[in-house]
Design a protein around this motif. Structure first.
Motif, PDB file in Angstrom:
ATOM      1  N   SER A   1       0.848  -1.187   0.000  1.00  0.00           N
ATOM      2  CA  SER A   1       0.000   0.000   0.000  1.00  0.00           C
ATOM      3  C   SER A   1       0.885   1.238   0.000  1.00  0.00           C
ATOM      4  CB  SER A   1      -0.919   0.008   1.228  1.00  0.00           C
ATOM      5  OG  SER A   1      -0.144   0.062   2.409  1.00  0.00           O
ATOM      6  N   TRP A   2       0.316   2.348  -0.440  1.00  0.00           N
ATOM      7  CA  TRP A   2       1.080   3.590  -0.449  1.00  0.00           C
ATOM      8  C   TRP A   2       0.121   4.773  -0.324  1.00  0.00           C
ATOM      9  CZ3 TRP A   2       0.913   7.555  -4.187  1.00  0.00           C
ATOM     10  CH2 TRP A   2       0.086   7.298  -5.281  1.00  0.00           C
ATOM     11  N   SER A   3       0.673   5.911   0.062  1.00  0.00           N
ATOM     12  CA  SER A   3      -0.140   7.122   0.194  1.00  0.00           C
ATOM     13  C   SER A   3       0.734   8.341  -0.047  1.00  0.00           C
ATOM     14  CB  SER A   3      -0.781   7.205   1.577  1.00  0.00           C
ATOM     15  OG  SER A   3       0.203   7.405   2.578  1.00  0.00           O
ATOM     16  N   ILE A   4       0.082   9.418  -0.439  1.00  0.00           N
ATOM     17  CA  ILE A   4       0.740  10.711  -0.601  1.00  0.00           C
ATOM     18  C   ILE A   4      -0.142  11.763   0.055  1.00  0.00           C
ATOM     19  CG2 ILE A   4      -0.299  10.988  -2.893  1.00  0.00           C
ATOM     20  CD1 ILE A   4       2.138  12.715  -3.642  1.00  0.00           C
ATOM     21  N   GLU A   5       0.474  12.668   0.783  1.00  0.00           N
ATOM     22  CA  GLU A   5      -0.283  13.693   1.496  1.00  0.00           C
ATOM     23  C   GLU A   5       0.356  15.055   1.280  1.00  0.00           C
ATOM     24  OE1 GLU A   5      -1.942  14.840   5.977  1.00  0.00           O
ATOM     25  OE2 GLU A   5      -0.789  12.995   5.648  1.00  0.00           O
ATOM     26  N   ILE A   6      -0.487  16.019   0.986  1.00  0.00           N
ATOM     27  CA  ILE A   6      -0.052  17.413   0.851  1.00  0.00           C
ATOM     28  C   ILE A   6      -0.784  18.219   1.918  1.00  0.00           C
ATOM     29  CG2 ILE A   6       0.049  19.426  -0.662  1.00  0.00           C
ATOM     30  CD1 ILE A   6      -0.032  17.545  -3.036  1.00  0.00           C
ATOM     31  N   SER A   7      -0.038  18.965   2.714  1.00  0.00           N
ATOM     32  CA  SER A   7      -0.651  19.768   3.773  1.00  0.00           C
ATOM     33  C   SER A   7      -0.081  21.175   3.747  1.00  0.00           C
ATOM     34  CB  SER A   7      -0.414  19.135   5.142  1.00  0.00           C
ATOM     35  OG  SER A   7       0.966  18.993   5.407  1.00  0.00           O
ATOM     36  N   SER A   8      -0.886  22.112   4.181  1.00  0.00           N
ATOM     37  CA  SER A   8      -0.456  23.505   4.214  1.00  0.00           C
ATOM     38  C   SER A   8       0.402  23.753   5.443  1.00  0.00           C
ATOM     39  CB  SER A   8      -1.673  24.431   4.234  1.00  0.00           C
ATOM     40  OG  SER A   8      -2.449  24.193   5.397  1.00  0.00           O
ATOM     41  N   GLY A   9       1.372  24.631   5.301  1.00  0.00           N
ATOM     42  CA  GLY A   9       2.162  25.041   6.448  1.00  0.00           C
ATOM     43  C   GLY A   9       1.418  26.093   7.255  1.00  0.00           C
ATOM     44  N   ASP A  10       1.627  26.090   8.565  1.00  0.00           N
ATOM     45  CA  ASP A  10       0.935  27.056   9.418  1.00  0.00           C
ATOM     46  C   ASP A  10       1.483  28.463   9.207  1.00  0.00           C
ATOM     47  OD1 ASP A  10      -0.547  25.023  10.417  1.00  0.00           O
ATOM     48  OD2 ASP A  10       0.540  24.846  12.311  1.00  0.00           O
ATOM     49  N   SER A  11       0.574  29.410   9.178  1.00  0.00           N
ATOM     50  CA  SER A  11       0.939  30.823   9.092  1.00  0.00           C
ATOM     51  C   SER A  11       0.158  31.576  10.163  1.00  0.00           C
ATOM     52  CB  SER A  11       0.611  31.403   7.708  1.00  0.00           C
ATOM     53  OG  SER A  11       1.346  30.735   6.696  1.00  0.00           O
ATOM     54  N   TYR A  12       0.857  32.353  10.988  1.00  0.00           N
ATOM     55  CA  TYR A  12       0.197  33.052  12.084  1.00  0.00           C
ATOM     56  C   TYR A  12       1.056  34.222  12.552  1.00  0.00           C
ATOM     57  CZ  TYR A  12       3.479  30.457  15.029  1.00  0.00           C
ATOM     58  OH  TYR A  12       4.623  29.947  15.579  1.00  0.00           O
ATOM     59  N   ARG A  13       0.484  35.032  13.454  1.00  0.00           N
ATOM     60  CA  ARG A  13       1.174  36.176  14.049  1.00  0.00           C
ATOM     61  C   ARG A  13       1.138  36.072  15.564  1.00  0.00           C
ATOM     62  NH1 ARG A  13       1.280  41.633  11.086  1.00  0.00           N
ATOM     63  NH2 ARG A  13       1.013  41.095   8.880  1.00  0.00           N
ATOM     64  N   GLU A  14       2.207  36.578  16.177  1.00  0.00           N
ATOM     65  CA  GLU A  14       2.245  36.748  17.624  1.00  0.00           C
ATOM     66  C   GLU A  14       2.602  38.199  17.917  1.00  0.00           C
ATOM     67  OE1 GLU A  14       4.883  33.875  19.302  1.00  0.00           O
ATOM     68  OE2 GLU A  14       3.344  32.320  19.385  1.00  0.00           O
ATOM     69  N   TYR A  15       1.953  38.735  18.951  1.00  0.00           N
ATOM     70  CA  TYR A  15       2.091  40.155  19.266  1.00  0.00           C
ATOM     71  C   TYR A  15       2.726  40.304  20.648  1.00  0.00           C
ATOM     72  CZ  TYR A  15      -1.244  40.586  15.424  1.00  0.00           C
ATOM     73  OH  TYR A  15      -1.876  40.498  14.204  1.00  0.00           O
ATOM     74  N   TYR A  16       3.920  40.883  20.682  1.00  0.00           N
ATOM     75  CA  TYR A  16       4.625  41.176  21.922  1.00  0.00           C
ATOM     76  C   TYR A  16       4.544  42.684  22.182  1.00  0.00           C
ATOM     77  CZ  TYR A  16       6.393  36.457  21.267  1.00  0.00           C
ATOM     78  OH  TYR A  16       6.477  35.092  21.089  1.00  0.00           O
ATOM     79  N   PRO A  17       4.870  43.133  23.398  1.00  0.00           N
ATOM     80  CA  PRO A  17       4.728  44.569  23.690  1.00  0.00           C
ATOM     81  C   PRO A  17       5.459  45.479  22.708  1.00  0.00           C
ATOM     82  CG  PRO A  17       5.055  43.358  25.719  1.00  0.00           C
ATOM     83  CD  PRO A  17       5.235  42.371  24.608  1.00  0.00           C
ATOM     84  N   ASP A  18       6.639  45.080  22.235  1.00  0.00           N
ATOM     85  CA  ASP A  18       7.411  45.944  21.336  1.00  0.00           C
ATOM     86  C   ASP A  18       7.796  45.247  20.031  1.00  0.00           C
ATOM     87  OD1 ASP A  18       9.113  44.123  22.425  1.00  0.00           O
ATOM     88  OD2 ASP A  18      10.657  45.552  23.035  1.00  0.00           O
ATOM     89  N   GLU A  19       7.068  44.156  19.692  1.00  0.00           N
ATOM     90  CA  GLU A  19       7.461  43.381  18.511  1.00  0.00           C
ATOM     91  C   GLU A  19       6.275  42.614  17.954  1.00  0.00           C
ATOM     92  OE1 GLU A  19       9.962  39.300  17.564  1.00  0.00           O
ATOM     93  OE2 GLU A  19      10.478  40.451  19.371  1.00  0.00           O
ATOM     94  N   GLN A  20       6.265  42.433  16.622  1.00  0.00           N
ATOM     95  CA  GLN A  20       5.356  41.512  15.963  1.00  0.00           C
ATOM     96  C   GLN A  20       6.179  40.384  15.351  1.00  0.00           C
ATOM     97  OE1 GLN A  20       2.040  42.877  13.464  1.00  0.00           O
ATOM     98  NE2 GLN A  20       2.634  44.973  13.964  1.00  0.00           N
ATOM     99  N   PHE A  21       5.694  39.162  15.531  1.00  0.00           N
ATOM    100  CA  PHE A  21       6.373  37.998  14.968  1.00  0.00           C
ATOM    101  C   PHE A  21       5.423  37.316  13.993  1.00  0.00           C
ATOM    102  CE2 PHE A  21       7.105  33.386  15.072  1.00  0.00           C
ATOM    103  CZ  PHE A  21       8.416  33.335  14.635  1.00  0.00           C
ATOM    104  N   ILE A  22       5.875  37.090  12.763  1.00  0.00           N
ATOM    105  CA  ILE A  22       5.036  36.517  11.716  1.00  0.00           C
ATOM    106  C   ILE A  22       5.718  35.262  11.182  1.00  0.00           C
ATOM    107  CG2 ILE A  22       3.868  36.923   9.521  1.00  0.00           C
ATOM    108  CD1 ILE A  22       4.252  39.948  10.073  1.00  0.00           C
ATOM    109  N   GLU A  23       5.008  34.143  11.228  1.00  0.00           N
ATOM    110  CA  GLU A  23       5.540  32.886  10.683  1.00  0.00           C
ATOM    111  C   GLU A  23       4.701  32.456   9.495  1.00  0.00           C
ATOM    112  OE1 GLU A  23       5.785  28.178  11.934  1.00  0.00           O
ATOM    113  OE2 GLU A  23       6.424  29.675  13.425  1.00  0.00           O
ATOM    114  N   SER A  24       5.373  32.053   8.416  1.00  0.00           N
ATOM    115  CA  SER A  24       4.691  31.579   7.212  1.00  0.00           C
ATOM    116  C   SER A  24       5.336  30.263   6.787  1.00  0.00           C
ATOM    117  CB  SER A  24       4.804  32.598   6.067  1.00  0.00           C
ATOM    118  OG  SER A  24       4.250  33.844   6.450  1.00  0.00           O
ATOM    119  N   GLY A  25       4.523  29.219   6.661  1.00  0.00           N
ATOM    120  CA  GLY A  25       5.030  27.907   6.269  1.00  0.00           C
ATOM    121  C   GLY A  25       4.621  27.551   4.856  1.00  0.00           C
ATOM    122  N   SER A  26       5.444  26.751   4.188  1.00  0.00           N
ATOM    123  CA  SER A  26       5.166  26.329   2.818  1.00  0.00           C
ATOM    124  C   SER A  26       4.362  25.033   2.807  1.00  0.00           C
ATOM    125  CB  SER A  26       6.485  26.109   2.071  1.00  0.00           C
ATOM    126  OG  SER A  26       7.198  25.010   2.634  1.00  0.00           O
TER     127      SER A  26
END
Length: 655
Positions: free
Chosen positions: A565-590
């Motif tokens: 048996s075999w399988s193939i899976e395609i999934s989206s990478g997580d993309s989100y933001r985090e908000y710190y008092p003096d910084e924004q952090f943005i992660e984008s996955g492929s």
């Protein structure tokens, strides 16, 4: 302080108006049963892989929470809850070979198990425990950085009279490596610095688990002991260059060693009468953790930047009495954490104690052959004491009502409406200092934080057309209170604190299609989730809640034959933001691509091959602000990370 939710009064009124009755339509409780060849179609070595591939079923588990509710999942093993907390139910299921499973009973809308009535969907795993059985697994992983990981596991089932003894021992050694390149721009979009980062991680784990189960005339007794030893080592190396000179290079180094020893034991006794059944469960665990972090210009010149010694103890007891239509119970727990944190310029001692009581009652009414109502009311009363630089007590008494209405429109279509009020447990780490070495963030503890609460209204629609296709969708809406966000305390230090109210709109959906009429023995599974959260930030106005992933999707194609048996899976990478008092952090996955194949080498030996992830890249953006996020952006740092593909080879067998 005592707080009751407004829906509590309505709940009591509902309980007094509707009288209880027995189930009128027991046919709805019949599960979909997978046995023999129908189990083999999932092409899996372990039960976890089968559970993850079940059409229209979603595994729900509550890991890491205190109390026995925190060890719960919508999975049963021979009708009993799986009592694991040092790891997770998913990890436990991964140790169970498919060859030892007689059947899977899948309940997608109704089920007859009182202890899991909070879940709409349940899977009961039927394992053969009448004969001696042994299983083993040996695996190796290789990635593009030439790091080799090894996993070895052995398990057994030994019936002895009324007793059945089972257990397993597993050893894992998993390396990981990633590299990234970064650029730092000033507010004028002028390149100021280039960077290169190399991250290495070595994770070692040894697990020993033993379970004894005795079947008696009046019920059953289950004893469980588990010990886990974790050793995690990680290392960052940075090189910084100025864009004007290739020879102007600075270096930095950070190392982390995290050791954890966990021991847990539980006892579960069930009494079954003609009408009522009683369950008494006791649980105890202790955990020791040592965390050492060093940083400097090199491994030889590094100095301690963060050291923490932590000990955690938990004791829980739960009593539950139920019949076919009602359930009553009480759970009590005592938790304690002692931590010593050593910083370069200060030493902090923290003691956290929590006493929690939660009585609950639940009822089920069959309103008609097509309508079913389930309601539960729990009252969580907790007192949490902390002792760091000063002593603070946090007390709350919160009612947690739940009402679920099921409607069987047709034999293949069900609607489920749920209204509930929940309280998120306070993570003890919120009271303790933490350091993120990768991004250089020091997080101080907050002694005054309250638990986040939310009220959720959800509608789930399940449609099944034989074995050809299945579809389910669940839209829901949450009203959140006392949400947790990053803020600054009076000293100007970063902490996680309560930040008011928020709303969350979400949707989960899945489609399972049998393609065998076009492609032999094949099927395709599609999953999608959507989240849209709204929160009013005092610095910048309306924005999403920290860490909200707007979209998540995956598509899996699977084909099985008698021995391959075999399988193939395609999934989206997580993309989100985090908000710190003096910084924004943005992660984008492929997008991530995973290939998997399984070969039946002999009657009792299987070979599993997996390549994951074949395409995995991440981009991180850090927006630095002047003074706070209310001010202008002073610099932007962009980091691009590539995770090398990993190839896993696993042999497993049983006899």
């Amino acid at each position: 302080m005592t707080r009751f939710h407004p829906s509590t009064a309505a709940y009591y009124a509902l309980m007094s108006v509707i009288s209880s009755s027995v189930y009128a339509n027991m046919d709805n409780l019949k599960p979909s049963v997978y046995t023999g060849n129908s189990l083999q179609q999932f092409a899996a070595q372990d039960v976890l892989a089968v559970i993850e591939r079940l059409p229209s079923f979603t595994l729900l588990e509550q890991n890491g929470e205190r109390g026995l509710g925190g060890s719960s999942a919508n999975i049963l093993l021979n009708g009993m809850e799986i009592r694991v907390k040092s790891g997770s139910v998913s990890e436990y299921l991964k140790q169970l070979p498919v060859d030892q499973i007689t059947a899977l009973e899948v309940y997608l809308s109704h089920h007859p198990f009182p202890s899991l009535k909070q879940y709409n969907q349940v899977v009961n795993i039927i394992r053969d425990e009448k004969t001696n059985a042994y299983n083993w697994q040996l695996g190796s992983t290789l990635n593009a950085s030439s790091s080799i990981g090894i996993t070895a596991m052995a398990g057994f089932i030994l019936p002895k009279g009324q007793w059945t003894h089972s257990g397993h021992i597993q050893a894992q050694d998993e390396p990981f490596k990633s590299t990234n390149k970064g650029q730092l721009f000033a507010s004028s979009n002028t390149l100021e610095e280039k960077s290169e980062e190399t991250f290495r991680e070595q994770s070692e784990r040894i697990t020993l688990s033993l379970t004894s189960h005795k079947t008696m005339q009046d019920g059953a007794l289950t004893l469980n002991v588990q010990a886990v030893k974790d050793n995690l080592q990680s290392q960052y190396e940075w090189l910084y260059r100025t864009p004007t000179s290739s020879s102007d290079i600075e270096s930095a180094f950070s190392q982390e060693r995290d050791k954890t020893d966990t021991t847990e034991m539980s006892i579960d006794r069930q009494w079954q009468g003609q009408r009522w059944s009683t369950q008494l469960t006791g649980y105890y665990s202790k955990q020791k953790n040592e965390l050492h972090m060093l940083d400097g210009l090199s491994a030889q010149l590094s100095t301690p930047s963060f050291t923490q010694y932590k000990r955690t103890d938990e004791r829980v007891i739960r009593l539950m009495v139920n019949d076919t239509v009602s359930e009553y119970g009480l759970e009590a727990s005592i938790n304690r954490v002692n931590a010593n944190t050593l910083l370069p310029k200060e030493q902090l001692h923290s003691t956290i104690k929590e006493l929690s009581l939660e009585p609950f009652a639940a009822f089920t009414w069959s309103l008609s052959p097509k309508w079913r109502l389930y309601s539960k009311l729990a009252a969580e009363q907790a007192t949490l004491s902390t002792n760091s630089s000063k002593s603070e007590d946090i007390q709350h008494l919160i009612a947690k009502p739940l009402v679920r209405l099921n409607y069987d429109a047709t034999k293949s279509t069900q609607f489920t409406t749920t209204l509930k009020h929940e309280v998120e447990q306070l993570d003890f780490s919120l009271f303790l200092p933490e350091l993120n070495a990768g991004f250089g963030r020091l997080q101080f503890g907050n002694l005054e934080i309250k638990p986040m609460q939310y009220t959720e209204l959800a509608l789930q629609i399940d449609i099944e057309e034989g074995e050809i296709w299945r579809f389910n969708v669940k839209p829901f809406y949450q009203w959140q209170k006392d949400v947790h966000e990053y803020q600054q305390d009076n000293r100007g230090e970063s902490i996680i604190a309560n930040a008011g109210d928020a709303t969350l709109w979400g949707l989960d959906g899945a489609v399972n299609l049998d393609l065998s009429s076009w492609i032999n023995n094949s099927q395709i599974n599609l999953d999608y989730s959507y989240r849209d959260a709204s929160y009013r930030d005092i610095l910048t106005g309306k924005r999403a809640i920290n860490g909200t992933v707007p979209h998540r999707a995956s598509m899996q194609f699977r084909q099985g034959f008698s021995r391959f048996s075999w399988s193939i899976e395609i999934s989206s990478g997580d993309s989100y933001r985090e908000y710190y008092p003096d910084e924004q952090f943005i992660e984008s996955g492929s997008l991530q691509l995973t290939l998997q194949a399984q070969l039946q080498v002999s009657q009792r030996v299987k070979l599993n091959l997996e390549a994951s992830p074949l395409t995995s890249r991440y981009e991180y953006r850090r927006l630095y602000h002047n003074a706070s996020r209310a001010g202008s952006v002073s610099a932007v740092e962009t980091i691009r990370e590539r995770v090398p593909p990993e190839f896993a080879f696993t042999l497993s067998g049983s006899w």
